[in-house]
Write a protein that holds these residues in place. Sequence first.
Motif, PDB file in Angstrom:
ATOM      1  N   SER B  78      61.295 -63.846 -77.635  1.00 36.19           N
ATOM      2  CA  SER B  78      60.183 -64.681 -78.070  1.00 36.19           C
ATOM      3  C   SER B  78      59.390 -65.097 -76.841  1.00 36.19           C
ATOM      4  CB  SER B  78      60.727 -65.905 -78.799  1.00 36.19           C
ATOM      5  OG  SER B  78      59.759 -66.912 -78.842  1.00 36.19           O
ATOM      6  N   PHE B  79      58.127 -64.670 -76.766  1.00 36.36           N
ATOM      7  CA  PHE B  79      57.288 -65.086 -75.627  1.00 36.36           C
ATOM      8  C   PHE B  79      57.020 -66.578 -75.701  1.00 36.36           C
ATOM      9  CE2 PHE B  79      55.399 -60.761 -76.475  1.00 36.36           C
ATOM     10  CZ  PHE B  79      56.137 -60.144 -75.499  1.00 36.36           C
ATOM     11  N   ALA B  80      56.804 -67.047 -76.939  1.00 36.00           N
ATOM     12  CA  ALA B  80      56.390 -68.435 -77.120  1.00 36.00           C
ATOM     13  C   ALA B  80      57.473 -69.376 -76.595  1.00 36.00           C
ATOM     14  CB  ALA B  80      56.111 -68.702 -78.589  1.00 36.00           C
ATOM     15  N   ASN B  81      58.738 -69.046 -76.859  1.00 34.72           N
ATOM     16  CA  ASN B  81      59.815 -69.942 -76.443  1.00 34.72           C
ATOM     17  C   ASN B  81      60.563 -69.428 -75.227  1.00 34.72           C
ATOM     18  OD1 ASN B  81      59.289 -71.498 -78.730  1.00 34.72           O
ATOM     19  ND2 ASN B  81      60.541 -70.143 -79.973  1.00 34.72           N
ATOM     20  N   CYS B  82      60.171 -68.244 -74.731  1.00 28.90           N
ATOM     21  CA  CYS B  82      60.821 -67.694 -73.550  1.00 28.90           C
ATOM     22  C   CYS B  82      62.333 -67.567 -73.784  1.00 28.90           C
ATOM     23  CB  CYS B  82      60.585 -68.641 -72.387  1.00 28.90           C
ATOM     24  SG  CYS B  82      60.218 -67.771 -70.934  1.00 28.90           S
ATOM     25  N   HIS B  83      62.683 -67.043 -74.929  1.00 28.71           N
ATOM     26  CA  HIS B  83      64.099 -67.019 -75.296  1.00 28.71           C
ATOM     27  C   HIS B  83      64.461 -65.685 -75.945  1.00 28.71           C
ATOM     28  CE1 HIS B  83      67.715 -68.228 -77.656  1.00 28.71           C
ATOM     29  NE2 HIS B  83      67.971 -68.818 -76.513  1.00 28.71           N
ATOM     30  N   ARG B  84      65.711 -65.274 -75.705  1.00 31.43           N
ATOM     31  CA  ARG B  84      66.173 -64.004 -76.263  1.00 31.43           C
ATOM     32  C   ARG B  84      67.327 -64.269 -77.212  1.00 31.43           C
ATOM     33  NH1 ARG B  84      67.642 -61.409 -71.707  1.00 31.43           N
ATOM     34  NH2 ARG B  84      65.618 -60.506 -71.349  1.00 31.43           N
ATOM     35  N   VAL B  85      67.367 -63.507 -78.288  1.00 26.54           N
ATOM     36  CA  VAL B  85      68.494 -63.631 -79.204  1.00 26.54           C
ATOM     37  C   VAL B  85      69.011 -62.236 -79.531  1.00 26.54           C
ATOM     38  CG1 VAL B  85      67.185 -63.617 -81.361  1.00 26.54           C
ATOM     39  CG2 VAL B  85      69.322 -64.884 -81.235  1.00 26.54           C
ATOM     40  N   CYS B  86      70.307 -62.166 -79.747  1.00 22.31           N
ATOM     41  CA  CYS B  86      70.941 -60.869 -79.978  1.00 22.31           C
ATOM     42  C   CYS B  86      71.457 -60.813 -81.410  1.00 22.31           C
ATOM     43  CB  CYS B  86      72.077 -60.711 -78.983  1.00 22.31           C
ATOM     44  SG  CYS B  86      73.118 -59.303 -79.293  1.00 22.31           S
ATOM     45  N   LEU B  87      71.092 -59.754 -82.128  1.00 19.62           N
ATOM     46  CA  LEU B  87      71.607 -59.540 -83.484  1.00 19.62           C
ATOM     47  C   LEU B  87      72.588 -58.379 -83.432  1.00 19.62           C
ATOM     48  CD1 LEU B  87      68.454 -59.617 -85.801  1.00 19.62           C
ATOM     49  CD2 LEU B  87      70.022 -61.481 -85.294  1.00 19.62           C
ATOM     50  N   LYS B  88      73.714 -58.528 -84.119  1.00 19.99           N
ATOM     51  CA  LYS B  88      74.677 -57.431 -84.160  1.00 19.99           C
ATOM     52  C   LYS B  88      74.993 -57.118 -85.611  1.00 19.99           C
ATOM     53  CE  LYS B  88      76.933 -58.648 -79.846  1.00 19.99           C
ATOM     54  NZ  LYS B  88      78.165 -59.133 -79.238  1.00 19.99           N
ATOM     55  N   VAL B  89      75.087 -55.839 -85.899  1.00 18.32           N
ATOM     56  CA  VAL B  89      75.397 -55.413 -87.254  1.00 18.32           C
ATOM     57  C   VAL B  89      76.592 -54.475 -87.203  1.00 18.32           C
ATOM     58  CG1 VAL B  89      74.535 -54.240 -89.287  1.00 18.32           C
ATOM     59  CG2 VAL B  89      72.987 -55.572 -87.904  1.00 18.32           C
ATOM     60  N   GLY B  90      77.640 -54.800 -87.931  1.00 22.67           N
ATOM     61  CA  GLY B  90      78.804 -53.920 -87.992  1.00 22.67           C
ATOM     62  C   GLY B  90      78.528 -52.767 -88.940  1.00 22.67           C
ATOM     63  N   VAL B  91      78.976 -51.553 -88.560  1.00 22.85           N
ATOM     64  CA  VAL B  91      78.740 -50.372 -89.376  1.00 22.85           C
ATOM     65  C   VAL B  91      80.078 -49.661 -89.581  1.00 22.85           C
ATOM     66  CG1 VAL B  91      77.376 -48.281 -89.618  1.00 22.85           C
ATOM     67  CG2 VAL B  91      76.509 -50.141 -88.213  1.00 22.85           C
ATOM     68  N   PRO B  92      80.582 -49.590 -90.826  1.00 22.29           N
ATOM     69  CA  PRO B  92      81.871 -48.912 -91.036  1.00 22.29           C
ATOM     70  C   PRO B  92      81.746 -47.403 -90.880  1.00 22.29           C
ATOM     71  CG  PRO B  92      80.952 -49.647 -93.115  1.00 22.29           C
ATOM     72  CD  PRO B  92      80.047 -50.169 -92.055  1.00 22.29           C
ATOM     73  N   GLU B  93      82.862 -46.766 -90.504  1.00 22.43           N
ATOM     74  CA  GLU B  93      82.840 -45.322 -90.258  1.00 22.43           C
ATOM     75  C   GLU B  93      82.562 -44.551 -91.552  1.00 22.43           C
ATOM     76  OE1 GLU B  93      86.433 -43.996 -88.488  1.00 22.43           O
ATOM     77  OE2 GLU B  93      85.682 -41.973 -88.134  1.00 22.43           O
ATOM     78  N   GLY B  94      83.109 -45.056 -92.669  1.00 25.63           N
ATOM     79  CA  GLY B  94      82.967 -44.341 -93.937  1.00 25.63           C
ATOM     80  C   GLY B  94      81.535 -44.288 -94.453  1.00 25.63           C
TER      81      GLY B  94
END
Lengths: 411, 172
Positions: B78-94
């Motif tokens: 976010s440029f406005a807040n000068c902040h980074r956030v990380c999203l993680k998504v689990g993906v099953p093998e099947g």
Amino acid sequence: MAQNLTVPSPRDITEPALKGRTETMVLNMGPHHPSTHGVLRLVVELDGETVINVAPDIGFLHTGIEKQMESKSYQKVLTYTDRMDYLAPLSNNLSYVLAVEKLLQCEIPERAQVARVLLVELTRIGSHLVWLGTHALDLAAMSVFLYAFREREQILDIFELVSGARMMTSYFRIGGLAYDLPADLLPTVRQFLDLIPARIDEYEDLLTSNPLWMERTIGVGAVTADEAIAYGLSGANLRAAGVDYDMRKLQPYSGYETYNFDVPVGKNGDIYDRYLVRIAEMHQSVRLVWQAVERLESLGPGPYVTADRKIAPPPKREITHSMEALIHHFKLWTEGIRVPRGDVYSSIESPRGILGTYLVSDGSAKPYRVHFRAPSFVNLQALPHMAKGFLVADLVALIASMDPVLGEVDR
Amino acid sequence: MDNPTVINRLRETHPEAIISAGEAQGDGFLVVRREALVSVAQFLRDDPALRYIFLENLCGVDYLGREPRFEVVYHLFSFANCHRVCLKVGVPEGDPTVPSLTGLWATANWPERETYDMFGITFTGHPSLQRILLPDDWEGHPLRKDVPLGAEEVAFSINRENVYAHKVFARE
């Protein structure tokens, strides 16, 4: 936010053409074409000389660097980073060591921090000089190329003085620098700094208000700020579109918050503005290097690498009389650095834009996964959008103005 | 802007989308349910207080032996807040599929193709999900942990016959 922006793939263009659509012509440009700055293949759909659509086809330089890194210890991985963006090896080194240091949470001595800023800014000037030279060459201005490479030679000489290598420096280490700065570094850098601002002005005399240059660059390939953000552009490509976004200011690293410098910003996002932004960036880098030189002079000699013996090896003379030092030395070179479990992302402002490193550690001496957010790779996606409706000759100018390094695109 | 603010805001607005959230090395991360990824990302992008308008990084990780096996990691800035956030998504093998973010950010296109190329994760809704760095006829997905690191045997005078005996050469 900008909507409906697409990135065509080569098949999107070749398949309809093979089915016999004849109004347009499909031209294959590259991979061995001097104006593609490496091995980039472009599938271009043309109507006469006008570009209807372009699709970059990449991967010719893919060497599986990320896979190879998983089988090497943390110190050895460093040498691979040089080979991605081979015009800015020290920036790559820095991005990687910062990520590892963030996981290790180790303190870097002041002298090493300042030396890093000095060398990375010299790298920026050197990289921009190659961009300027080849960009001008692509637009048939041969002499700029010769001048730019003359000055770059001096920067390479400085790198050689510091690290022993001109291109693949691998000079930064986790925790600091590989070895101490040579005594004659600062006088050599001073000499270079005295000379370069006038030389940059000289390039500007040749190009900035040159009618031929302006005709070829103004208004060509313009992107708006919204489009630039949607395409994930970074570096001069983003700032030329009027977005005041520089990692050195937003999320400072290596002490950039303590230096005085400005972030040059363009307005129109066209080739000419990218040119102006990069030229101004070189002047700002000169300012930064001056400050770093003065700091190094006032700091005097001191440690250049962290005192944590689990990260950096002890000095050789200590090994001869300290059992402890010998054990640390042995452990580091046989086993490597053990990095705590976890994942981390850190990014820097490389000459080409945001160079990020995503690192996953499983607690062993080898990285579990390393991913590089390569600015050239992300930037290149916007090329089709920029080139649509312009001429083939403008496409050549556009590639040069985005300044991609194919080693980094393909990794 | 700090990490707890972002995490709490998302917990309020998308309570069932968040599997876990926290802070690591000073950076906030959110593990998001696959189905909710697009709506969470869109919220982070469009919410006037957050404005994470820049998709900075997108990559995959293979945690072989863990369930779910794969993970796709997104870093938003976010440029406005000068902040980074990380999203993680689990993906099953099947069922290695993840909804594509190309509808929100054009820049997701190539990194998603790269992740497909290297890990075999399919991004549903991607306009042209093809291999990008490897040739189209390549078999397998090399950054998976169960793919060994290959090597080319070098022929010396002492082992030349041996090496050439099982090497495939291009025929004219």
